[in-house]
Design an enzyme around this catalytic site. Sequence first.
Site, PDB file in Angstrom:
ATOM      1  N   TRP A  75      61.076 -58.991   6.130  1.00  0.00           N
ATOM      2  CA  TRP A  75      61.820 -59.795   5.162  1.00  0.00           C
ATOM      3  C   TRP A  75      62.246 -61.125   5.763  1.00  0.00           C
ATOM      4  O   TRP A  75      61.356 -61.909   6.124  1.00  0.00           O
ATOM      5  CB  TRP A  75      62.905 -58.993   4.457  1.00  0.00           C
ATOM      6  CG  TRP A  75      64.060 -58.397   5.200  1.00  0.00           C
ATOM      7  CD1 TRP A  75      65.352 -58.821   5.167  1.00  0.00           C
ATOM      8  CD2 TRP A  75      64.075 -57.212   6.034  1.00  0.00           C
ATOM      9  NE1 TRP A  75      66.172 -58.001   5.919  1.00  0.00           N
ATOM     10  CE2 TRP A  75      65.412 -57.005   6.457  1.00  0.00           C
ATOM     11  CE3 TRP A  75      63.105 -56.323   6.470  1.00  0.00           C
ATOM     12  CZ2 TRP A  75      65.795 -55.955   7.283  1.00  0.00           C
ATOM     13  CZ3 TRP A  75      63.472 -55.271   7.299  1.00  0.00           C
ATOM     14  CH2 TRP A  75      64.798 -55.100   7.697  1.00  0.00           C
ATOM     15  N   ASP A  76      63.513 -61.466   5.865  1.00  0.00           N
ATOM     16  CA  ASP A  76      63.940 -62.820   6.236  1.00  0.00           C
ATOM     17  C   ASP A  76      63.102 -63.392   7.379  1.00  0.00           C
ATOM     18  O   ASP A  76      62.996 -62.784   8.446  1.00  0.00           O
ATOM     19  CB  ASP A  76      65.403 -62.817   6.679  1.00  0.00           C
ATOM     20  CG  ASP A  76      66.358 -62.410   5.579  1.00  0.00           C
ATOM     21  OD1 ASP A  76      65.901 -62.135   4.462  1.00  0.00           O
ATOM     22  OD2 ASP A  76      67.572 -62.364   5.839  1.00  0.00           O
ATOM     23  N   ALA A 146      69.502 -61.826  10.525  1.00  0.00           N
ATOM     24  CA  ALA A 146      68.801 -63.113  10.596  1.00  0.00           C
ATOM     25  C   ALA A 146      69.527 -64.193  11.382  1.00  0.00           C
ATOM     26  O   ALA A 146      70.740 -64.137  11.591  1.00  0.00           O
ATOM     27  CB  ALA A 146      68.500 -63.623   9.187  1.00  0.00           C
ATOM     28  N   ARG A 226      77.478 -64.596   9.246  1.00  0.00           N
ATOM     29  CA  ARG A 226      76.138 -64.297   9.745  1.00  0.00           C
ATOM     30  C   ARG A 226      75.190 -65.485   9.546  1.00  0.00           C
ATOM     31  O   ARG A 226      75.568 -66.532   9.056  1.00  0.00           O
ATOM     32  CB  ARG A 226      75.576 -63.051   9.052  1.00  0.00           C
ATOM     33  CG  ARG A 226      75.455 -63.122   7.530  1.00  0.00           C
ATOM     34  CD  ARG A 226      74.906 -61.797   7.000  1.00  0.00           C
ATOM     35  NE  ARG A 226      74.713 -61.773   5.560  1.00  0.00           N
ATOM     36  CZ  ARG A 226      75.604 -61.329   4.683  1.00  0.00           C
ATOM     37  NH1 ARG A 226      76.781 -60.894   5.110  1.00  0.00           N
ATOM     38  NH2 ARG A 226      75.340 -61.321   3.392  1.00  0.00           N
ATOM     39  N   ASP A 227      73.954 -65.267   9.962  1.00  0.00           N
ATOM     40  CA  ASP A 227      72.825 -66.188   9.751  1.00  0.00           C
ATOM     41  C   ASP A 227      72.957 -67.510  10.511  1.00  0.00           C
ATOM     42  O   ASP A 227      72.827 -68.592   9.917  1.00  0.00           O
ATOM     43  CB  ASP A 227      72.642 -66.490   8.252  1.00  0.00           C
ATOM     44  CG  ASP A 227      72.433 -65.245   7.408  1.00  0.00           C
ATOM     45  OD1 ASP A 227      72.039 -64.219   7.977  1.00  0.00           O
ATOM     46  OD2 ASP A 227      72.666 -65.305   6.196  1.00  0.00           O
ATOM     47  N   ASN A 274      84.296 -65.624  -2.704  1.00  0.00           N
ATOM     48  CA  ASN A 274      84.801 -66.777  -1.944  1.00  0.00           C
ATOM     49  C   ASN A 274      83.850 -67.204  -0.832  1.00  0.00           C
ATOM     50  O   ASN A 274      84.250 -67.463   0.292  1.00  0.00           O
ATOM     51  CB  ASN A 274      86.186 -66.460  -1.364  1.00  0.00           C
ATOM     52  CG  ASN A 274      86.154 -65.289  -0.390  1.00  0.00           C
ATOM     53  OD1 ASN A 274      85.229 -64.489  -0.388  1.00  0.00           O
ATOM     54  ND2 ASN A 274      87.175 -65.201   0.445  1.00  0.00           N
ATOM     55  N   GLN A 305      78.229 -64.843  -1.703  1.00  0.00           N
ATOM     56  CA  GLN A 305      77.321 -64.931  -0.563  1.00  0.00           C
ATOM     57  C   GLN A 305      76.456 -66.180  -0.646  1.00  0.00           C
ATOM     58  O   GLN A 305      75.585 -66.278  -1.519  1.00  0.00           O
ATOM     59  CB  GLN A 305      76.425 -63.689  -0.493  1.00  0.00           C
ATOM     60  CG  GLN A 305      77.181 -62.404  -0.205  1.00  0.00           C
ATOM     61  CD  GLN A 305      76.259 -61.190  -0.087  1.00  0.00           C
ATOM     62  OE1 GLN A 305      75.107 -61.235  -0.480  1.00  0.00           O
ATOM     63  NE2 GLN A 305      76.772 -60.104   0.456  1.00  0.00           N
ATOM     64  N   LEU A 306      76.677 -67.115   0.260  1.00  0.00           N
ATOM     65  CA  LEU A 306      75.815 -68.288   0.412  1.00  0.00           C
ATOM     66  C   LEU A 306      74.988 -68.043   1.668  1.00  0.00           C
ATOM     67  O   LEU A 306      75.310 -68.514   2.757  1.00  0.00           O
ATOM     68  CB  LEU A 306      76.648 -69.565   0.511  1.00  0.00           C
ATOM     69  CG  LEU A 306      77.623 -69.816  -0.646  1.00  0.00           C
ATOM     70  CD1 LEU A 306      78.308 -71.162  -0.482  1.00  0.00           C
ATOM     71  CD2 LEU A 306      76.912 -69.737  -1.990  1.00  0.00           C
ATOM     72  N   GLU A 307      73.904 -67.295   1.505  1.00  0.00           N
ATOM     73  CA  GLU A 307      73.177 -66.759   2.643  1.00  0.00           C
ATOM     74  C   GLU A 307      72.238 -67.784   3.291  1.00  0.00           C
ATOM     75  O   GLU A 307      71.760 -68.710   2.657  1.00  0.00           O
ATOM     76  CB  GLU A 307      72.357 -65.541   2.199  1.00  0.00           C
ATOM     77  CG  GLU A 307      73.222 -64.384   1.702  1.00  0.00           C
ATOM     78  CD  GLU A 307      72.418 -63.125   1.503  1.00  0.00           C
ATOM     79  OE1 GLU A 307      72.474 -62.246   2.375  1.00  0.00           O
ATOM     80  OE2 GLU A 307      71.728 -63.015   0.471  1.00  0.00           O
TER      81      GLU A 307
END
Length: 428
Positions: A75-76, A146, A226-227, A274, A305-307
């Site tokens: 995936w990612d 990720a 994360r990320d 948020n 979630q702003l991933e």
Amino acid sequence: MKRTKSSKFSLTKLVLATALLAGTFIQLPSLVSAAETTDTPVWSREDVQDFNLTEDNTAPNIDSFTDIAPDYWVWDTWPLRDRDGSIAKINGYYVTFALTASKEHTWSGRHDHAVIRYFYSKNGKDWTMGEVPYDKEKALGYRQWAGSAMMEKDGTIHLFYTATGRKDEGPTFEQRLAKTTFEMDAKGKSGITVSNNGDHVILAEADGEYYETQEQRTGDILYSFRDPWFFQDPQTGEEYIIFEGNSGGFDKTLEDKHIGDINEIVPDGAENYNGNIGIAKATNDELTDFELMAPLLEANGVNQQLERPHIVTKGDDYYLFTISHQFTFAPGLDGPDGLYGFNANSLFGDYEPLNDTGLVVANPEEDPFQAYSWAVLPHGQVISFVNEFHDEDGNFQQGGSFAPTLRINLKGDTTEITNVMREGEIHG
């Protein structure tokens, strides 16, 4: 006038939320300090009232794919980049990294067993899977989520990743930003090999002020820290990691700026959504010490979630991209699984949504979850993975491999999809 392929996006909210394990965790002493508060740009409820799927922002249907690693879920993904953000090559090979898990685990359970593997290709189109490029026993976290990868001129590779949970606690959802180093080489017909593995270090943890801790989380959806995505600012040369977070503190009260100039009674529970895009500045050359700063963007009352946030620059324009699911939009809002973006004239500028709402790429309305985890690369290439889709006979299928690469044109505060390339295709 642009031809609209479909009317306002409207789908029943996906009944899905990741349950957070009960209890709290012991937070280690912070390795970073907070910078002075700034006036953070906002993605408001007003901005996201009207999503339209058009020929400029809708990806074509996926009804089949080539399985790049038949025994693994993939995936990612993210490519190996040079320090300035350009796509790197090792002795003529492109290298890309991805989250993977054995197909002995279920599709939904893959996140609990994620490790990072690398893939390599001479032409940026035909990929061969390599190994896990680090010692899994020494890696931090129960599993690794990720991040990004950057190569120094001397060949040292920095792999930034999310250390999720802890080895002795099982698959909890605590998240910390981490890094390790190694070298890669390509000799003869053996493809890419890895050597000189370095230590694994924690770079940052949620501070509870700018970035929500697990203890501060409210609502039903997983909190975020994360990320990590490495970024060197071309205007200053200063270096950062950009990451996904949530606004810190126990007070979840929405401010007028989060709502905007609309006549709306905000539904109960919207305050629990948020999400923000965080940033931390490197304070040493080894990239092992980082100072947390105020977020680049916040979406309180809009999205949880702003991933996988990342930045692409073009001339004087800074393009801040992120991905988000339909189910992570706050109550009363209905946005697609998609790639979203914002434009400013500097790294710490006043980011405004691209295309008015922020939507850059969406899945087609008839298959709204076919791809996910888009990442924008230099020259407008957009990579992602095949998620869940329907084949040409209408049968539901699970993906887990590279999706066709899209190409987008960035022009000021607007974008458009201009081309579709091969699965996982990248070029320098």
